[in-house]
Design an enzyme around this catalytic site. Structure first.
Site, PDB file in Angstrom:
ATOM      1  CE  LYS A   1       5.695   3.841   0.268  1.00  0.00           C
ATOM      2  NZ  LYS A   1       6.716   2.908  -0.229  1.00  0.00           N
TER       3      LYS A   1
ATOM      4  N   PRO B   1       0.831  -1.206   0.000  1.00  0.00           N
ATOM      5  CG  PRO B   1      -0.804  -1.576   1.617  1.00  0.00           C
ATOM      6  CD  PRO B   1       0.512  -2.101   1.102  1.00  0.00           C
ATOM      7  CD  GLU B   2       2.864   2.709  -4.521  1.00  0.00           C
ATOM      8  OE1 GLU B   2       3.060   3.856  -4.949  1.00  0.00           O
ATOM      9  OE2 GLU B   2       2.980   1.698  -5.227  1.00  0.00           O
TER      10      GLU B   2
ATOM     11  NE  ARG C   1      10.777  -2.479  -5.417  1.00  0.00           N
ATOM     12  CZ  ARG C   1      10.002  -1.713  -4.656  1.00  0.00           C
ATOM     13  NH1 ARG C   1      10.530  -0.698  -3.998  1.00  0.00           N
ATOM     14  NH2 ARG C   1       8.704  -1.946  -4.548  1.00  0.00           N
TER      15      ARG C   1
END
Ligand SMILES: [Zn+2]
Length: 286
Positions: free
Chosen positions: A59, A2-3, A262
């Site tokens: 976050k 979750p951002e 990433r």
């Protein structure tokens, strides 16, 4: 994981649904969840306390209690806070149950097991949050901030935007969409970005995160709000996990490569590594 938009949505749900309630007791099913204090003390300090406020910083999801403690969650990729009983397997995903007044329960589940929680006093909370960069949707974040902060760095722009000490709340989904809108290659060195490009990046950050909040988050796989509903923003993604598909802007092919370790999605035709400002030229001077 979750951002900013997902944690913001969960926070809004908690404000509407549990602020003002009492936590009667806590049941910890996965002790690995609790980073601090000990599990016994965590349970003890969560007995019969009122929920006075819920807020978000970067976050982190922060639930303030009338005891003066703050319950701080870092929801990882599978982290879900649910007011409705989770029915999906595996049942072992359940990490914490908070028993609320009115015979309600708040469930924390994470099938990846990476979500973490802390119960912190006021000074500990302040210390924990002190190194975070500015909130991109708040007033203090202006177009000049990023060039001032990182404009002389030779680091790649994508890892810089993911660094929570530089700017808060951006993770691997929104960063790819932001760089796409700003037409910046994810490996572009910060010190080669032009004024016009910094301006475009600023606008893209604000627009993408605000749209994510408006659409109540992005559900690629596991994200749910507190009432177990998916977000809608996945329907608006242009490049994230769209590799092999046409770029909506130029019809070139979206690719996936690793940048800063990433998985990264971008359009090599719209997001040129040397950039329109001749970044490679400057760089070659070194
Ligand atoms: Zn393109």
């Amino acid at each position: 994981m979750p951002e900013l938009p997902e944690v913001e949505t969960i926070k809004e749900d908690l404000c509407a649904l549990i602020v003002g309630s009492r936590i009667e007791r806590a049941e910890v099913l996965a002790p690995s969840l609790i980073e601090q204090p000990s599990t016994d003390e965590f349970i003890h300090r969560l007995q019969d306390v009122g929920v006075s406020r819920a807020w978000r910083r970067a976050k982190h999801l922060i639930v303030e209690l009338d005891s003066g403690d703050a319950l701080v969650f870092q929801l990882k990729i599978g982290g879900q806070l649910l007011l409705v009983p989770p029915v999906e397997e595996p049942k072992t995903a359940l990490m914490l149950v908070l028993y609320l007044d009115g015979d309600r329960r708040l469930f924390l589940r994470d099938e990846t097991g990476f979500t973490r929680a802390r119960l912190l006093g006021v000074a500990e909370l302040e210390e924990r949050l002190s190194s975070l960069g500015p909130e991109p949707l708040e007033e203090g974040f202006d177009a000049g901030y990023l060039p001032r902060k990182v404009g002389s760095r030779r680091a790649q722009i994508k890892p810089l935007l993911l660094d929570q000490k530089v700017i808060s709340g951006i993770g691997n989904i929104y960063v790819d969409e932001i760089l796409y809108d700003a037409r910046l290659h994810p490996r572009r060195k910060a010190n080669t970005i032009t004024d016009v490009e910094w301006e475009a990046l600023y606008t893209a950050i604000r627009q993408n995160l605000a749209a994510g909040v408006e659409h109540r988050g992005t559900t690629v796989r596991l994200y749910r709000d507190v009432l177990d509903r998916s977000g809608e923003h996945q329907n608006f993604l242009r490049v994230f996990e769209k590799h092999g598909r046409p770029c909506p802007r130029c019809e070139g092919e979206v690719v996936r490569e690793k940048v800063g370790g990433r998985p990264t999605h971008f359009c090599p035709a719209c997001q040129k590594e040397d950039g329109p400002g001749g970044g490679v030229g400057l760089e070659s001077l070194w």
